[in-house]
Write a protein that holds these residues in place. Structure first.
Motif, PDB file in Angstrom:
ATOM      1  N   GLN A  51       0.953  -1.112  -0.128  1.00 43.63           N
ATOM      2  CA  GLN A  51      -0.346   0.023   0.040  1.00 43.63           C
ATOM      3  C   GLN A  51       0.378   1.114  -0.169  1.00 43.63           C
ATOM      4  OE1 GLN A  51      -3.512   0.153   2.428  1.00 43.63           O
ATOM      5  NE2 GLN A  51      -2.904   1.800   3.084  1.00 43.63           N
ATOM      6  N   THR A 151      -7.532  -1.028   5.358  1.00 40.32           N
ATOM      7  CA  THR A 151      -8.159  -1.323   4.010  1.00 40.32           C
ATOM      8  C   THR A 151      -8.929  -2.552   3.585  1.00 40.32           C
ATOM      9  OG1 THR A 151      -5.668   0.392   3.783  1.00 40.32           O
ATOM     10  CG2 THR A 151      -6.797  -0.771   1.562  1.00 40.32           C
ATOM     11  N   LEU A 152      -9.373  -2.564   2.884  1.00 39.03           N
ATOM     12  CA  LEU A 152     -10.220  -3.631   2.985  1.00 39.03           C
ATOM     13  C   LEU A 152     -10.724  -3.882   0.962  1.00 39.03           C
ATOM     14  CD1 LEU A 152     -12.092  -5.918   4.195  1.00 39.03           C
ATOM     15  CD2 LEU A 152     -14.287  -4.373   3.235  1.00 39.03           C
ATOM     16  N   THR A 153      -9.258  -4.541   0.852  1.00 43.37           N
ATOM     17  CA  THR A 153      -9.728  -4.579  -0.903  1.00 43.37           C
ATOM     18  C   THR A 153     -10.907  -5.413  -1.788  1.00 43.37           C
ATOM     19  OG1 THR A 153      -7.817  -6.630  -1.656  1.00 43.37           O
ATOM     20  CG2 THR A 153      -7.010  -3.498  -1.670  1.00 43.37           C
ATOM     21  N   ASN A 190      -8.610  -8.660   0.584  1.00 43.59           N
ATOM     22  CA  ASN A 190      -7.197  -8.266   1.674  1.00 43.59           C
ATOM     23  C   ASN A 190      -6.184  -8.953   0.940  1.00 43.59           C
ATOM     24  OD1 ASN A 190      -8.238  -5.765   2.279  1.00 43.59           O
ATOM     25  ND2 ASN A 190      -7.725  -6.110   3.891  1.00 43.59           N
ATOM     26  N   SER A 191      -7.014  -9.445  -0.833  1.00 42.96           N
ATOM     27  CA  SER A 191      -5.981 -10.759  -1.118  1.00 42.96           C
ATOM     28  C   SER A 191      -5.573 -12.199  -0.849  1.00 42.96           C
ATOM     29  CB  SER A 191      -4.575 -10.410  -1.931  1.00 42.96           C
ATOM     30  OG  SER A 191      -4.749  -9.118  -2.456  1.00 42.96           O
ATOM     31  N   VAL A 195      -9.730 -13.369   6.029  1.00 43.76           N
ATOM     32  CA  VAL A 195      -8.771 -12.552   6.794  1.00 43.76           C
ATOM     33  C   VAL A 195      -9.432 -12.003   7.519  1.00 43.76           C
ATOM     34  CG1 VAL A 195      -7.933 -10.245   5.730  1.00 43.76           C
ATOM     35  CG2 VAL A 195      -7.715 -11.946   3.960  1.00 43.76           C
ATOM     36  N   ILE A 197      -9.150  -9.020   9.934  1.00 45.34           N
ATOM     37  CA  ILE A 197      -8.843  -7.598  10.724  1.00 45.34           C
ATOM     38  C   ILE A 197      -9.388  -7.100  11.840  1.00 45.34           C
ATOM     39  CG2 ILE A 197      -9.229  -5.239   9.877  1.00 45.34           C
ATOM     40  CD1 ILE A 197     -10.400  -5.854   7.600  1.00 45.34           C
TER      41      ILE A 197
END
Ligand SMILES: [Cu+2]
Length: 494
Positions: A51, A151-153, A190-191, A195, A197
């Protein structure tokens, strides 16, 4: 006194701005985000790619070395207007030539817009092989309060590499064999899958949501946490609780390329953990392609967790029963915080009829019956070298569907999506006002306007519904030519 204050403010801005320098070696790494080992494109041996966090006003210098060996590359800074630095936009065929293996390119530009952005390869449809990352520009004086940032992708993942997928998308033999491939690795958050967080109680989190997807749009929510949107594609918006409708269960979604800044308040009680659900658009993947019902053995979802307490159990995955349009907050309802009035009068109207067409046995996307063919000479170089007499003549740019507009014109683009699937559109160099966008099968623009807001939503990427249209406007205030790029959808690179 007022003048003094303004001068002082200007001085502070200058004094605080710094230069941030990155040295990036782009190269292949071995990854397995869903358990399947495959090569992906990383930066300095790292994947997911890092990032980038900079402050508003910073000068950003990125020295990119292409260490891939077998592919060219580039980096685009999605959402950055690059006003005055168009040659740093990173779009191969438009603003630069590809960076060959073993060569370098230095990007040098100012972070003059705050908010949530992302960077990605803009060469050969390469970024879904891993070359993308979040790009966050921190505002020293944001118009809302928060304590922490997340951040959240939300993306899709494939076991095949893009050159193989592109062959499948864009060759007669490949299409016959596989049509439009669904993401074989499913969705990633997040790839990764599952995940975690970690959050603290009683805090306000600013969540930077980014959709760096290849193909489908995504819908997502934090289970049992109300979400307040404060930013959309780098545009601050009047804070709105996007869950408020449907008795607090309204959902929100992002199209490939779109971003959101969302506030959530964490709970007092740390005894329970909560799910974050992301679901890929079933309509786009299956239903609009005639695959009804969707295959029951394909998982369109990925789950993550808000962890309050690492020793407490993980919650069950919430179930989203439907992806009906009425379940989602309409992104046309966002009101920009600056309340920019609707741009009028229109100086220049452009109508784009977009569809897929069979050209020599290959399905390609077309605008007004013409497909896009990447030019060896980037359009920006053409504009800068043919001279004033010719640079306004669309013919000099080759097969790129060029429209030449004058500086500071108010440009209206009508996009008629004649195709049977949804398609995201992204404009480089500007944000556009979205006056209208139809529901699915809303038809083509009838030549008259419907009702639109005095202060329309403004963003840089929009999802068009299948067989519907949109009306967007922007001021052409970025003097170098900006491409309206059709983001890849249904896998067609046009
Ligand atoms: Cu972009």
């Amino acid at each position: 006194m007022q003048l003094f204050a303004v001068l002082l403010f200007g001085f502070c801005q200058l004094a605080l701005a710094k230069t941030v320098v990155y040295d990036w070696n782009i190269g292949w790494v071995s990854v397995a985000p869903d358990g399947f080992v495959r090569p992906a494109i990383g930066i300095n041996g790292q994947w997911p790619c890092p990032q980038v966090d900079v402050d508003l006003g910073d000068r950003v210098i990125v020295n990119v070395y292409n260490g891939l060996g077998n592919q060219s590359t580039s980096i685009h800074w999605h959402g950055f207007h690059q006003n005055g630095t168009s040659e740093m936009d990173g779009a191969v065929g438009f603003s630069q030539c590809p960076i060959p293996p073993g060569h370098s390119f230095t990007y040098d530009f100012n972070a003059s817009q705050a908010g949530t952005y992302w960077y990605h390869s803009h060469d050969m449809g390469q970024y879904p092989d891993g070359l993308w990352g979040p790009l966050i520009v921190h505002d020293p004086n944001p118009p809302f309060h928060f304590d922490e940032e997340i951040t959240l992708t939300l993306s899709d993942w494939y076991h095949e590499q893009m050159p193989d997928l592109i062959y499948t998308y864009q060759s007669a033999a490949g299409e016959a064999a596989n049509g439009t491939p669904i993401p074989s690795g499913g969705a990633l958050m997040n790839s990764g899958k599952d995940v975690k967080i970690y959050v603290k109680p009683n805090k306000t989190y600013l969540v930077h949501v980014i959709c760096p997807a290849n193909y489908p749009g995504h819908a997502w929510f934090f289970d049992q946490h109300q979400m307040t949107t404060v930013e959309v594609d780098g545009v601050y918006v009047e804070p709105v609780n996007v869950n408020a409708g449907l008795n607090g269960t309204m959902k929100t979604r992002v199209a490939p390329g779109q971003r959101m800044g969302v506030l959530i308040n964490t709970k007092n009680d740390t005894s329970t953990n909560y799910a974050i659900l992301d679901i890929m658009d079933v309509n786009q993947l299956f239903i609009n392609n005639g695959i009804v019902p969707p295959p029951s053995d394909y998982n369109t979802n990925v789950t993550g967790y808000l962890i309050y307490n690492d020793s407490a159990p993980l919650p069950p995955t919430p179930v989203l029963y439907s992806l009906d349009d009425s379940e989602f907050f309409d992104d046309l309802d966002y009101v920009p915080l600056d309340r920019e009035p609707v741009l009028e009068p229109v100086d220049h109207q452009i109508i784009l009829n977009t569809n897929s067409a069979n050209i020599s046995g290959i399905s390609r996307f077309v605008i007004n019956n013409s497909t896009y063919l990447e030019q060896n000479v980037p359009s920006l170089y053409t504009a800068g070298t043919v001279g004033d007499n010719y640079s306004s003549n669309p013919l000099v740019y080759g097969h790129v569907n060029p429209f030449v507009v004058k500086h500071n014109e108010v440009v209206e683009i009508i996009i008629n999506n004649l195709n049977t699937n949804l398609h995201p559109w992204h404009l480089h160099g500007h944000q556009f006002q979205v006056l209208e966008r139809t529901q699915p099968k809303g038809g083509s623009w009838p030549g008259t306007y419907g009702n639109y807001s005095k202060y329309p939503a403004r963003r840089d990427t929009i999802m068009l519904e299948n067989e519907g249209y949109a009306v967007i406007r922007f001021r052409a205030d970025n003097p170098d030519k900006s491409p309206l790029s059709k983001r890849r959808s249904m896998g067609k690179l046009t």
